[in-house]
Write a protein that holds these residues in place. Sequence first.
Motif, PDB file in Angstrom:
ATOM      1  N   SER A  29       0.820  -1.280  -0.372  1.00  0.00           N
ATOM      2  CA  SER A  29      -0.245  -0.008  -0.148  1.00  0.00           C
ATOM      3  C   SER A  29       1.030   0.834   0.143  1.00  0.00           C
ATOM      4  O   SER A  29       2.468   0.697   0.271  1.00  0.00           O
ATOM      5  CB  SER A  29      -0.857   0.298   1.091  1.00  0.00           C
ATOM      6  N   TYR A  30      -0.055   2.365   0.275  1.00  0.00           N
ATOM      7  CA  TYR A  30       0.853   3.562  -0.159  1.00  0.00           C
ATOM      8  C   TYR A  30       1.705   3.741   1.056  1.00  0.00           C
ATOM      9  O   TYR A  30       2.411   4.093   1.344  1.00  0.00           O
ATOM     10  CB  TYR A  30      -0.108   4.835  -0.313  1.00  0.00           C
ATOM     11  N   ARG A  31       1.403   3.953   2.016  1.00  0.00           N
ATOM     12  CA  ARG A  31       1.667   3.923   3.038  1.00  0.00           C
ATOM     13  C   ARG A  31       3.168   2.444   4.038  1.00  0.00           C
ATOM     14  O   ARG A  31       3.806   3.370   4.594  1.00  0.00           O
ATOM     15  CB  ARG A  31       0.907   3.215   4.823  1.00  0.00           C
ATOM     16  N   GLN A  33       4.786   1.667   1.064  1.00  0.00           N
ATOM     17  CA  GLN A  33       5.770   1.992   0.383  1.00  0.00           C
ATOM     18  C   GLN A  33       6.704   3.094   1.385  1.00  0.00           C
ATOM     19  O   GLN A  33       7.831   3.313   1.111  1.00  0.00           O
ATOM     20  CB  GLN A  33       5.440   2.528  -0.854  1.00  0.00           C
ATOM     21  N   GLN A  34       5.767   3.976   1.517  1.00  0.00           N
ATOM     22  CA  GLN A  34       6.452   5.210   2.100  1.00  0.00           C
ATOM     23  C   GLN A  34       7.258   4.719   3.606  1.00  0.00           C
ATOM     24  O   GLN A  34       8.168   5.413   4.160  1.00  0.00           O
ATOM     25  CB  GLN A  34       5.665   6.031   3.519  1.00  0.00           C
ATOM     26  N   ARG A  58       5.331  13.636  -0.525  1.00  0.00           N
ATOM     27  CA  ARG A  58       4.093  13.351  -1.713  1.00  0.00           C
ATOM     28  C   ARG A  58       3.651  12.938  -2.755  1.00  0.00           C
ATOM     29  O   ARG A  58       3.187  12.958  -3.531  1.00  0.00           O
ATOM     30  CB  ARG A  58       3.573  14.468  -0.488  1.00  0.00           C
ATOM     31  N   ASP A  61       4.376   9.331  -6.506  1.00  0.00           N
ATOM     32  CA  ASP A  61       3.259   8.278  -6.739  1.00  0.00           C
ATOM     33  C   ASP A  61       3.734   6.891  -6.959  1.00  0.00           C
ATOM     34  O   ASP A  61       5.056   6.893  -6.951  1.00  0.00           O
ATOM     35  CB  ASP A  61       2.934   8.933  -7.997  1.00  0.00           C
ATOM     36  N   ASN A  62       2.726   5.953  -7.259  1.00  0.00           N
ATOM     37  CA  ASN A  62       3.208   5.298  -7.812  1.00  0.00           C
ATOM     38  C   ASN A  62       4.167   4.754  -8.066  1.00  0.00           C
ATOM     39  O   ASN A  62       5.635   3.444  -8.342  1.00  0.00           O
ATOM     40  CB  ASN A  62       2.316   4.027  -7.750  1.00  0.00           C
ATOM     41  N   TYR A  65       7.735   5.197  -6.950  1.00  0.00           N
ATOM     42  CA  TYR A  65       7.963   4.476  -6.471  1.00  0.00           C
ATOM     43  C   TYR A  65       8.806   3.127  -6.978  1.00  0.00           C
ATOM     44  O   TYR A  65       9.920   2.317  -6.520  1.00  0.00           O
ATOM     45  CB  TYR A  65       7.106   4.385  -4.994  1.00  0.00           C
TER      46      TYR A  65
END
Length: 136
Positions: A29-31, A33-34, A58, A61-62, A65
């Motif tokens: 998920s985005y989190r 990945q962060q 921010r 983006d995907n 990443y």
Amino acid sequence: MRRFTHILTALAVLGSGVATFSAPAEAQSYRQQQRYVERFCARNPGARDCREFRRDARRWDNRRYQRWYRDNERRDRRDAATAAIFGLAAGAALGAAASSGGNSQAARCAQRYRTYDPRTNTYVANSAGERRVCRL
């Protein structure tokens, strides 16, 4: 037994360079990945991508990443291969040094004492007739 120890040591050194694997980048998920990038940047504070990530996380983006993740995986594999090569070379050098050191000591004792026994590393002393450890 000594050869087995050398092989085991070489394998341990070789195994220390094995890369760790995580979930595929697409499945995160985005989190997640962060967090993954943050952990990487904590370990590698001077990395160029980390400076960019800290400046504007921010905007990652995907697609950005995925590109970073792919490049990072290549770097990890290259680092693991390099560590494996150096580990193998170091293990071979240490094994050669250990095996040659023992043989030269046994050869010196055998040359100096006719009653030298290489299995026990002892010889029979002329004065007392008892066995003594060879320390040459």
